[in-house]
Design a protein around this motif. Structure first.
Motif, short mmCIF file in Angstrom:
data_model
loop_
_atom_site.label_atom_id
_atom_site.label_comp_id
_atom_site.label_asym_id
_atom_site.label_seq_id
_atom_site.Cartn_x
_atom_site.Cartn_y
_atom_site.Cartn_z
N ARG A 145 0.82 -1.22 0.00
CA ARG A 145 0.00 0.00 0.00
C ARG A 145 0.85 1.26 0.00
N GLU A 146 2.08 1.16 0.48
CA GLU A 146 2.95 2.33 0.54
C GLU A 146 3.89 2.44 -0.66
N GLY A 147 3.64 1.68 -1.70
CA GLY A 147 4.37 1.85 -2.95
C GLY A 147 5.65 1.05 -3.08
N PHE A 148 5.94 0.15 -2.14
CA PHE A 148 7.11 -0.71 -2.27
C PHE A 148 6.83 -1.76 -3.36
N THR A 149 7.88 -2.17 -4.05
CA THR A 149 7.75 -3.15 -5.12
C THR A 149 8.18 -4.52 -4.63
N PRO A 150 7.29 -5.53 -4.69
CA PRO A 150 7.70 -6.89 -4.30
C PRO A 150 8.73 -7.45 -5.29
N VAL A 151 9.79 -8.06 -4.75
CA VAL A 151 10.81 -8.64 -5.62
C VAL A 151 10.98 -10.13 -5.41
N ALA A 152 10.48 -10.67 -4.31
CA ALA A 152 10.57 -12.12 -4.07
C ALA A 152 9.54 -12.51 -3.02
N ARG A 153 8.97 -13.70 -3.21
CA ARG A 153 7.99 -14.22 -2.26
C ARG A 153 8.42 -15.60 -1.81
N GLY A 154 8.35 -15.86 -0.50
CA GLY A 154 8.75 -17.14 0.04
C GLY A 154 7.57 -18.07 0.21
N ALA A 155 7.86 -19.36 0.29
CA ALA A 155 6.80 -20.35 0.48
C ALA A 155 6.08 -20.15 1.81
N ASP A 156 6.74 -19.51 2.78
CA ASP A 156 6.14 -19.28 4.09
C ASP A 156 5.28 -18.02 4.15
N GLY A 157 5.13 -17.33 2.99
CA GLY A 157 4.35 -16.10 2.95
C GLY A 157 5.18 -14.85 3.11
N SER A 158 6.48 -14.97 3.32
CA SER A 158 7.34 -13.80 3.43
C SER A 158 7.48 -13.10 2.08
N VAL A 159 7.71 -11.81 2.14
CA VAL A 159 7.86 -11.01 0.92
C VAL A 159 9.03 -10.05 1.09
N ARG A 160 9.88 -9.98 0.06
CA ARG A 160 10.95 -8.98 0.04
C ARG A 160 10.56 -7.88 -0.93
N TYR A 161 10.89 -6.63 -0.53
CA TYR A 161 10.49 -5.46 -1.30
C TYR A 161 11.70 -4.57 -1.58
#
Length: 527
Positions: free
Chosen positions: A491-507
């Motif tokens: 919502r704050e405009g960060f871009t997702p670059v990777a998603r983990g199987a555990d639901g984690s997200v890197r931005y």
């Protein structure tokens, strides 16, 4: 990595165990245990019959400890045990020389702790003082293995040490949920009236009076008090108003449920009203049926057994405080917590008078103060990382020493304080930037629901951009409790670059193009 490195002058392995623990040689301070996450100084008074030698040895420990602390530095937590005396030959009862030596030693420990934020003093002498001399030391183990403290105390010691470490890291339950009849006073209010309940005076009223005094002291240390009672609310309000013996009155409670509904449901409502987790609550009730219901229906809530006789209340109070509410040192926010939750209730009441939420936010007159952490605020920052679960993007737990280590490595630690026309919420948020990434972003549940998290983040992003930071990474690490933050960075405009199987997200975020505008309903102060 080893969890603990123990400096010792006797055999302590039976107490600490071997898993994750490494010990020095007897009296050896040459190895600083650099691989360990934390250190323990667990020296005891030498076992022997020569009091003069014991005094000289105790005095020498202070210089040895000073050398150890200098070598360890500020980056690791150090737990210092007060000086316990497993065996002393009581010959010259009028001499205070040994007591004076022990006092000098303990005073030195507290002086070290006052000067070093990574040092905590744990009162091991008081722990050992619970036991008779014959229980403290097992002579067979002493002569065979130089074990000064009996291995039979292993279980008690580990429980004590774990509780002391939690207190040192500011980990404790937040809220005490209290029944009234035969819990805070003797008798049933609906049957005996405001003047007929037993409180103060002779037994059992004096036992309930002491119990209320102890509960008030817990509130002074930041424990939130609430009421969950099957009663007529008008009767309870009357007794709070009329009975002069009561210590705890209406204004001492942040919230209450006084009705005839089931207590499990009432406790869930209290948790929702205060915006705290059920696992931060302790329920106290004299009725075993009510306790069992809560244990079954809301197992996250701690439910201690209540004593059958009022004269057992002092022991119950001490055990409850030790088990659930012990804390190493209070912050200003701890002392003001009940008032802050009452202010939140006033805010909620005020919100109901507005049709437009924006008008309500503007009416609050919110002032957000954002500053870098310092010696005064680091304890609160560490405490928030240990306790905050709901609005916490990564839920990383840090000690004061960890916070200082992040700063020493070039990291930035920002704190957030919030005040409005209803009161000052104190330091209720922090954002940590390290190695080009947002390591931690958290806000206390007390300030959620007013958009403050967005204003805080955007203000810090603007500060970073002003300092020349062009890009920033961040991550969301899911837990059982922080689901509300799962889409915050999106919502704050960060871009997702990777998603983990555990639901984690890197931005990642391009700060040069980021929107850092803050709504005019917030006044921002940066120091």
């Amino acid at each position: 990595m080893t969890d603990l490195f123990v400096f010792r002058n006797t055999t302590v392995e039976p107490l600490f165990g071997s898993e994750g623990v490494r010990c020095s040689g007897y009296g050896d301070i040459s190895d600083p245990g650099e691989e360990a996450a934390a250190c323990v100084w667990a020296y005891t008074l030498p076992v022997g019959c020569d009091i003069g030698a014991q005094i000289r040895e105790a005095d020498s420990y202070i210089d040895r400890l000073r050398l150890v602390l200098d070598r360890i530095g500020p980056a690791r937590m150090c737990y210092l045990f007060t000086l316990a005396c497993p065996y002393v030959l009581p010959v010259e009862s009028g001499s205070g020389a040994l007591r004076a030596a022990v006092a000098r030693y303990d005073a030195a420990l507290y002086a070290f702790a006052a000067a070093r934020p990574n040092v905590r003093v744990l009162d091991f002498a008081s722990f050992l003082g619970r036991y008779a001399c014959g229980e403290r030391i097992d002579w067979r183990h002493w002569f065979l293995a130089r074990t000064a403290v009996s291995p039979r105390l292993q279980s008690d010691f580990r429980h004590w040490f774990a509780a002391e470490r939690r207190a040192a890291l500011m980990q404790r339950r937040k809220c005490l949920v209290l029944d009234l009849d035969n819990t805070l006073w003797g008798g049933v209010l609906g049957e005996e009236g405001p003047e007929g309940i037993r409180i103060g005076g002779d037994y059992p009223g004096n036992a309930y009076l002491l119990f209320q005094q102890g509960i008030r002291e817990l509130a002074r240390t930041g424990v939130i008090l609430t009421v969950c009672s099957k009663n007529n609310e008008a009767d309870v309000l009357e007794v709070w108003e009329r009975n002069p013996e009561l210590v705890l009155r209406r204004d001492d409670f942040a919230a209450r449920r006084i009705n005839w509904r089931d207590k499990a449901g009432n406790i869930r409502e209290l948790a929702a009203e205060l915006n705290i987790g059920l696992d931060s609550m302790v329920f106290v009730d004299d009725n075993p049926a009510e306790r069992e219901l809560v244990r079954r229906m809301v197992p996250e809530v701690a439910v201690p057994d209540f004593p059958e006789q009022p004269y057992r209340l002092p022991e119950f109070l001490r055990d409850m405080a030790d088990r659930y509410f012990r804390i190493y040192a209070l912050t200003a926010e701890d002392r003001a917590k009940t008032e802050q939750y009452r202010a939140n209730a006033a805010r909620a009441e005020a919100a109901r008078g507005y049709a437009d939420f924006g008008d309500y936010l503007r009416s609050l007159g919110m002032v957000l103060t954002i500053r870098r952490a310092d010696d005064f605020t680091r304890p609160r920052v560490a405490q928030m990382t240990q306790k905050t679960n709901q609005f916490n993007l990564t839920t990383r737990r840090y000690s004061e020493a960890d916070i200082r280590r992040i700063e020493d490595g070039g990291g930035r630690v920002y704190t957030l304080s919030v005040r409005d026309r209803f009161g000052d919420s104190g330091i209720t948020g922090c954002l940590i930037v390290a190695d080009g990434a947002i390591d931690t972003l958290l806000l206390s549940c007390r300030i959620l629901g007013r958009g403050i998290e967005r204003a805080f983040l955007r203000t810090v992003l603007a500060l970073l951009r002003r300092e020349g930071v062009a890009t920033l990474s961040a991550c969301y690490l899911p837990t059982a409790k922080n689901g509300q933050t799962a889409r915050f960075y999106d919502r704050e405009g960060f871009t997702p670059v990777a998603r983990g199987a555990d639901g984690s997200v890197r931005y990642t975020l391009d700060l040069t193009a980021a929107d850092t505008a803050v709504d005019a309903c917030y006044t921002i102060e940066c120091e």
